[in-house]
Design a protein around this motif. Structure first.
Motif, PDB file in Angstrom:
ATOM      1  N   LEU A 119      40.965  87.267 -16.524  1.00 19.73           N
ATOM      2  CA  LEU A 119      39.521  87.474 -16.555  1.00 19.73           C
ATOM      3  C   LEU A 119      38.888  87.275 -15.180  1.00 19.73           C
ATOM      4  N   GLY A 120      39.410  86.329 -14.404  1.00 18.08           N
ATOM      5  CA  GLY A 120      38.869  86.135 -13.062  1.00 18.08           C
ATOM      6  C   GLY A 120      39.071  87.343 -12.176  1.00 18.08           C
ATOM      7  N   SER A 121      40.254  87.923 -12.194  1.00 13.18           N
ATOM      8  CA  SER A 121      40.514  89.110 -11.378  1.00 13.18           C
ATOM      9  C   SER A 121      39.719  90.311 -11.875  1.00 13.18           C
ATOM     10  N   ILE A 144      32.795  82.904 -13.643  1.00 12.38           N
ATOM     11  CA  ILE A 144      34.133  82.816 -14.247  1.00 12.38           C
ATOM     12  C   ILE A 144      34.139  81.733 -15.325  1.00 12.38           C
ATOM     13  N   ARG A 145      33.475  80.618 -15.069  1.00 10.15           N
ATOM     14  CA  ARG A 145      33.405  79.571 -16.094  1.00 10.15           C
ATOM     15  C   ARG A 145      32.768  80.104 -17.372  1.00 10.15           C
ATOM     16  N   GLN A 146      31.674  80.829 -17.234  1.00  3.65           N
ATOM     17  CA  GLN A 146      30.988  81.344 -18.413  1.00  3.65           C
ATOM     18  C   GLN A 146      31.862  82.336 -19.185  1.00  3.65           C
ATOM     19  N   VAL A 147      32.584  83.180 -18.463  1.00  2.53           N
ATOM     20  CA  VAL A 147      33.449  84.162 -19.122  1.00  2.53           C
ATOM     21  C   VAL A 147      34.585  83.470 -19.858  1.00  2.53           C
ATOM     22  N   ILE A 148      35.215  82.490 -19.228  1.00  7.56           N
ATOM     23  CA  ILE A 148      36.323  81.774 -19.870  1.00  7.56           C
ATOM     24  C   ILE A 148      35.820  81.003 -21.086  1.00  7.56           C
ATOM     25  N   PHE A 149      34.669  80.354 -20.954  1.00  3.71           N
ATOM     26  CA  PHE A 149      34.117  79.593 -22.078  1.00  3.71           C
ATOM     27  C   PHE A 149      33.801  80.526 -23.249  1.00  3.71           C
ATOM     28  N   SER A 150      33.231  81.681 -22.950  1.00  2.00           N
ATOM     29  CA  SER A 150      32.939  82.648 -24.012  1.00  2.00           C
ATOM     30  C   SER A 150      34.220  83.185 -24.639  1.00  2.00           C
ATOM     31  N   ALA A 151      35.266  83.391 -23.814  1.00  2.00           N
ATOM     32  CA  ALA A 151      36.537  83.872 -24.358  1.00  2.00           C
ATOM     33  C   ALA A 151      37.181  82.838 -25.265  1.00  2.00           C
TER      34      ALA A 151
END
Length: 475
Positions: free
Chosen positions: A28-30, A92-99
């Motif tokens: 997700l970060g990339s 990136i934190r928000q995307v990982i938390f949502s995932a």
């Protein structure tokens, strides 16, 4: 993904969960860095890996996996805390938390909520601001039913199980005000005073009132920072906690009277604690009215005054119906003061909300909404009287003049004051007057001899008889 899954199956549960978290960060970060714009989504295979190896929900029932022990689950929470704390990029934190914790509508959601509650509770205990900020976004975009469950976990952990730990939860307001704003919305949705069990615990009430009294702008934090073009999902929490707090203030006198009635029949009534709660609700009501005034300034600056309703008329209608139902439950003869107090607070809030533009509602609609409520003098004034207010950015307010009530009166200093009334009234025309005869010219006077200066008169007291206008003393 099948190769990754088989490799993870050979590991212990904690190591496999850590590996999946690392895989999420890389993928997700990339994707977020290479394609800026909309938040990248997860494919089904990645979601399956998250649910199986982090939340322990296997898709293959034929495979019996060893579940995490309590110690391993605590270690997983520590790994998550460290990851979100060390990740420097908020996107990136928000995307990982949502995932991880975005609800999918399947049986894994229960496990998600269990881990999320423990993670946020741990973040409160050790003050992990990145996790709290991510949780604030989650509370803003998730259905209110799930937000209420997370709020209940925090209330149980910090208000019920260990009451003295409420100070830990109270201190995070300065660290993550966004989370506290959303938490207030969640706890007001949880404790709606519909029953004695759903009345806010005194420790929670004191904490919320302390937050708002210290900084009333906290209630508008989410609303001010939310883009106007963004739309929230259906069923999520309201954009501000104002409606929930207003429900607390209005329904509290009736709810506590109902609770007092039940405790009288069952046992002892703690009058001291009830009195403290009543004082807290009074302070809370004043703070809510002050926030409405702050909201008017923001709406005016953004050119939204009269165009955007912060309080929805439908929510007000629900509150009025709840108040009416509570009044019917109580005996008006024994709860007259509490009923009038609740209606006074409702009337004050409606008046200020309408005057500041937070509630877009006509007087006719308001009369229809409140028609079932008992009589209250202040509420009658609010429903009948128009709000006279100056336009934005104008000079000081000047009271309007009603000609049909206050006729224009001439000034006594005007040289024609005595004739204004006669000129304004439709009298019949008078006949023309004949010219007066002229007087003969007078002889010039002789010059006067100058007088000597008089000695100054002694000071005298004020005499009403010396006034130029009729004076009549009051007896």
């Amino acid at each position: 993904m099948s190769d990754i899954r088989h490799a993870l199956l050979r590991r212990d549960p904690l190591s496999a969960a850590k590996e999946v978290l690392y895989h999420l960060d890389i993928s997700l970060g990339s994707a977020l860095q290479s394609a800026p714009g909309p938040t990248p989504g997860l494919d089904k295979s990645t979601v399956d890996l998250v649910e199986e190896f982090i939340f322990q929900v296997s898709k293959d029932r034929s495979v019996q996996r060893k579940r995490m022990s309590c110690v391993q689950e605590l270690q997983l929470l520590e790994i998550m805390c460290s990851y979100f704390q060390e990740q420097s990029k908020d996107a990136i934190r928000q995307v990982i938390f949502s995932a991880l914790f975005g609800l999918q509508g399947n049986k894994a959601d229960e496990s998600r909520m269990s881990v999320l509650g423990k993670l946020v509770s741990m973040a409160v205990a050790v003050c992990r601001v990145p996790i709290l900020d991510c949780a604030a976004t989650w509370l803003q975009r998730t259905h209110s039913a799930w937000c209420v469950r997370l709020a209940r976990v925090l209330v149980d952990d910090y208000c019920m199980l260990v009451p003295c730990s409420i100070s830990t939860l109270q201190n995070i307001c300065s660290a993550s005000p966004r989370f506290c704003c959303q938490l207030i919305s969640a706890v007001t949705a949880l404790y709606d005073l519909s029953s004695d069990e759903l009345t806010p615990p005194p420790a929670l009430l004191e904490m919320v009132v302390g937050w708002i009294t210290e900084d009333p702008r906290l209630l508008l934090l989410t609303f001010i920072n939310m883009p106007l073009t963004s739309s929230l999902p259906i069923g999520c929490l309201e954009v501000t906690p104002l409606m929930g707090l207003l429900r607390w203030c209005v329904k509290a006198p009736l709810a506590y009277q109902r609770g007092r009635k039940s405790t009288v029949t069952n046992g002892h009534v703690d009058t001291e604690k009830v009195g403290e709660c009543e004082e807290l609700y009074s302070k809370l009501h004043l703070s809510v009215l002050q926030v409405f005034l702050m909201l008017q300034v923001h709406l005016t600056e953004q050119n939204l005054l009269g165009r955007l309703a912060v309080l929805q008329a439908e929510s007000v209608a629900v509150l009025v119906e709840e108040v009416s139902r509570l009044v019917d439950e109580l005996n008006p003869l024994h709860a007259a003061n509490e009923i009038q107090l609740a209606l006074d607070r409702l009337a004050q809030a409606l008046q200020v909300a309408m005057a500041t533009g937070a509630l877009l509602c006509t007087r006719e609609d308001l009369r229809t909404l409140c028609s079932r409520l008992p009589h209250n003098n202040l509420l009658q004034l609010v429903m009948s009287g128009p709000v006279v207010q100056p336009p934005p950015h104008s000079g000081p307010f000047q009271p309007s003049l009603y000609p049909y009530i206050h006729p224009a009166r001439p000034s006594p200093l005007s040289p024609h004051a005595t004739h204004q009334a006669a000129l304004s009234s439709p009298h019949a025309a008078h006949p023309a007057l004949s010219p007066l005869p002229t007087h003969p010219a007078l002889s010039p006077h002789r010059s006067l001899t100058p007088h000597t200066a008089h000695s100054p008169l002694p000071p005298h007291t004020f005499h009403p008889a010396a006034m130029a206008f009729p004076y009549r003393p009051i007896r």
